[in-house]
Design a protein around this motif. Structure first.
Motif, PDB file in Angstrom:
ATOM      1  N   PRO A 148      29.262  48.128  35.012  1.00  0.00           N
ATOM      2  CA  PRO A 148      30.271  49.139  34.497  1.00  0.00           C
ATOM      3  C   PRO A 148      29.444  50.467  33.803  1.00  0.00           C
ATOM      4  O   PRO A 148      28.326  50.324  33.306  1.00  0.00           O
ATOM      5  CB  PRO A 148      31.113  48.381  33.432  1.00  0.00           C
ATOM      6  N   GLN A 156      38.717  43.116  33.197  1.00  0.00           N
ATOM      7  CA  GLN A 156      39.470  43.558  33.938  1.00  0.00           C
ATOM      8  C   GLN A 156      39.608  45.117  33.659  1.00  0.00           C
ATOM      9  O   GLN A 156      39.545  46.078  34.738  1.00  0.00           O
ATOM     10  CB  GLN A 156      40.929  43.049  33.989  1.00  0.00           C
ATOM     11  N   TYR A 207      43.526  55.705  41.057  1.00  0.00           N
ATOM     12  CA  TYR A 207      42.582  54.913  41.729  1.00  0.00           C
ATOM     13  C   TYR A 207      42.674  54.864  43.195  1.00  0.00           C
ATOM     14  O   TYR A 207      41.552  54.985  43.915  1.00  0.00           O
ATOM     15  CB  TYR A 207      42.173  53.621  41.090  1.00  0.00           C
ATOM     16  N   GLN A 214      43.993  46.907  42.852  1.00  0.00           N
ATOM     17  CA  GLN A 214      43.028  47.858  42.290  1.00  0.00           C
ATOM     18  C   GLN A 214      41.626  47.008  42.389  1.00  0.00           C
ATOM     19  O   GLN A 214      40.533  47.652  42.908  1.00  0.00           O
ATOM     20  CB  GLN A 214      43.242  48.545  41.006  1.00  0.00           C
ATOM     21  N   ALA A 215      41.604  45.891  42.022  1.00  0.00           N
ATOM     22  CA  ALA A 215      40.561  45.079  41.803  1.00  0.00           C
ATOM     23  C   ALA A 215      39.690  44.970  43.430  1.00  0.00           C
ATOM     24  O   ALA A 215      38.519  44.871  43.661  1.00  0.00           O
ATOM     25  CB  ALA A 215      40.722  43.677  41.436  1.00  0.00           C
ATOM     26  N   ARG A 247      40.461  56.525  46.456  1.00  0.00           N
ATOM     27  CA  ARG A 247      40.058  55.612  47.554  1.00  0.00           C
ATOM     28  C   ARG A 247      40.641  56.137  48.814  1.00  0.00           C
ATOM     29  O   ARG A 247      40.329  55.485  50.104  1.00  0.00           O
ATOM     30  CB  ARG A 247      40.028  54.220  47.356  1.00  0.00           C
ATOM     31  N   LYS A 272      38.178  48.097  44.605  1.00  0.00           N
ATOM     32  CA  LYS A 272      36.843  48.182  43.738  1.00  0.00           C
ATOM     33  C   LYS A 272      35.885  47.295  44.521  1.00  0.00           C
ATOM     34  O   LYS A 272      34.589  47.529  44.638  1.00  0.00           O
ATOM     35  CB  LYS A 272      36.900  47.739  42.571  1.00  0.00           C
ATOM     36  N   SER A 273      36.332  46.067  45.166  1.00  0.00           N
ATOM     37  CA  SER A 273      35.670  45.175  45.645  1.00  0.00           C
ATOM     38  C   SER A 273      35.180  45.523  47.136  1.00  0.00           C
ATOM     39  O   SER A 273      34.500  44.701  47.781  1.00  0.00           O
ATOM     40  CB  SER A 273      36.063  43.658  45.548  1.00  0.00           C
ATOM     41  N   ARG A 333      36.345  46.818  34.915  1.00  0.00           N
ATOM     42  CA  ARG A 333      35.549  46.074  35.851  1.00  0.00           C
ATOM     43  C   ARG A 333      35.183  47.301  37.017  1.00  0.00           C
ATOM     44  O   ARG A 333      35.863  48.352  37.046  1.00  0.00           O
ATOM     45  CB  ARG A 333      36.786  45.723  36.954  1.00  0.00           C
ATOM     46  N   ALA A 334      34.080  47.048  37.263  1.00  0.00           N
ATOM     47  CA  ALA A 334      33.043  48.045  38.082  1.00  0.00           C
ATOM     48  C   ALA A 334      33.323  47.630  39.689  1.00  0.00           C
ATOM     49  O   ALA A 334      33.387  46.420  39.646  1.00  0.00           O
ATOM     50  CB  ALA A 334      31.664  48.221  37.720  1.00  0.00           C
ATOM     51  N   GLY A 335      33.047  48.379  40.589  1.00  0.00           N
ATOM     52  CA  GLY A 335      33.284  48.314  41.820  1.00  0.00           C
ATOM     53  C   GLY A 335      31.765  48.056  42.381  1.00  0.00           C
ATOM     54  O   GLY A 335      31.091  48.839  43.067  1.00  0.00           O
TER      55      GLY A 335
END
Length: 411
Positions: A48, A39, A154, A125-126, A158, A129-130, A42-44
């Motif tokens: 990573p 987590q 973050y 946040q996840a 965005r 990123k998605s 975690r890369a978008g």
């Protein structure tokens, strides 16, 4: 058959897998995500970058077998794990096992916390990123811990309009923690850089959400700070009260627990011979501690005790930092009184807090209310119950995660 199987491909798991493989062991790294990094890394979309990419390359160079999208859901016998992937299930045999199962966000119930668009800070946040579009959306970030700052930074990057950060810890505790960072120049530099990236966003200490409002989805959140309460209109409430270690697999294996997580010795070995644990599963301590514990566990599992002991000093420094972090962000007593009797505690099974209060423990609550027996298997309500009522899970049974009928009926 593998010499070492590592469960969890976050920082601790990657470090453990690399060190074990570099020591000559045949290693498998198992994680339920499609990409390694956990987590925190975690890369978008895609792989990573930065430190995560470096560890992943090391694992690949040393022949670590990567089992992506795999969940361990049962332990049929000592030395074997049953995992499920998209293509089906299989058994993994191992000589040594390293549990690096990480942690999850802790949620505390308050009126309206189940409204759509009220979600975990890390969860929002996840989603961003998605691909979730948060540009221009007003967001309140609330709860406790350094994760709030990282999430707010973050989301702002965005395009979100972060209205404020509500941190429940009081200012005096955070000032003491800040002064203590002088002993950790690297951490101090990170904190300064992070705070600079949040310039202009109010950071309110001793502040927490008391109610989320909206007829069908979140429209506003009521906040309290001292004697003052007020309402902020927002589209999203990113709310998380720290982290709770993922202990289900360790409990299924029969590992002894400590007050902070899985109990381990100086070499990160649990009470079960041949089973090690590292990272947030042993107690919430942050990235550097997770990496160091992972290295120690990897070396120890591969029989390189001298190399493992060489990391003891670094681990002790990181543990001191983690202790200061825990004291600074300890949850306040007022949070125990946010939920009312009609506030949902277990949202999977629609169980309000009032129905659970009259029970004597987890077992009775499950038998009489089904609290903790929904799809999340207590992963959401469990941390809340522990904080509010002082109950800990009394037992764990397979499957640890939901599994297909075909996997469960496997001969």
């Amino acid at each position: 058959m593998f010499d070492v199987v590592v469960v969890g491909a976050g920082p601790a798991g990657l470090a453990a897998a690399c060190r074990a493989a570099e020591s000559g062991a045949r290693v498998a790294l198992v994680d339920d995500n499609p990409v390694a990094g956990g987590q925190i890394w975690r890369a978008g979309g895609g792989r990573p970058a930065g430190p995560a990419a470096a560890w992943i390359r090391r694992a690949e160079r040393n022949g670590v077998e990567w089992l992506a999208g795999a969940r361990v859901f049962a332990v049929p016998e000592p030395g074997k794990l049953t995992i499920e992937q998209f293509a089906g299930d299989r058994e993994l045999g191992y000589e040594k096992l390293i549990l690096a199962t990480g942690a999850r966000e802790r949620f505390l119930p308050f009126p309206g916390w189940t409204l759509p668009n009220v979600m975990g800070a890390g969860g929002l946040q996840a989603l961003a990123k998605s691909g979730l579009d948060v540009a221009g959306k007003p967001v309140v970030v609330a709860g406790s811990g350094p994760l709030l700052l990282a999430v707010a930074k973050y989301l702002r990057a965005r395009g979100a309009r972060v209205l404020l950060i509500a941190e429940q810890a009081d200012q005096a505790a955070l000032l003491r923690f800040g002064v203590g960072l002088v002993a950790y120049p690297g951490k101090l530099a990170q904190a300064v850089q992070l705070r600079a990236g949040l310039f202009g966003i109010p950071y309110l200490t001793g502040c927490w959400p008391v109610e989320a409002r909206g007829p069908e989805k979140l429209e506003s959140v009521m906040l309290r700070r001292g004697r003052k309460t007020w309402t902020e209109r927002c589209d999203y409430l990113a709310c998380g009260f720290g982290l709770a270690p993922n202990l289900e697999l360790a409990a299924l294996l029969g590992c002894r627990m400590s007050a902070t997580g899985v109990a381990v010795d100086e070499l990160q070995q649990t009470s079960v011979a041949g089973v090690y644990s590292a990272g947030e599963a042993t107690g919430i301590g942050g990235l550097d501690l997770a990496l160091t514990e992972g290295e120690i566990a990897g070396f120890a599992a591969a029989g390189k005790t001298r190399e493992a002991r060489a990391r003891f000093g670094a681990r002790e420094r990181h543990r001191r930092f983690a202790g200061g972090l825990e004291r600074a962000f300890a949850l306040r007593e007022e949070l125990k009184h946010l939920a009312q009797d009609d506030t949902l505690l277990c949202r999977c099974e629609d169980v309000p807090l009032g129905r659970v209060r009259g029970c004597m423990g987890w077992r009775e609550a499950k038998l009489h209310t089904r609290c903790g027996m929904g799809p999340c298997q207590g992963r959401v309500c469990g941390g809340a119950v522990e904080f509010l009522l002082g109950w800990k899970a009394e037992s764990v049974r397979p499957p640890v995660f939901p599994a297909r009928i075909g996997s469960l009926s496997r001969d």
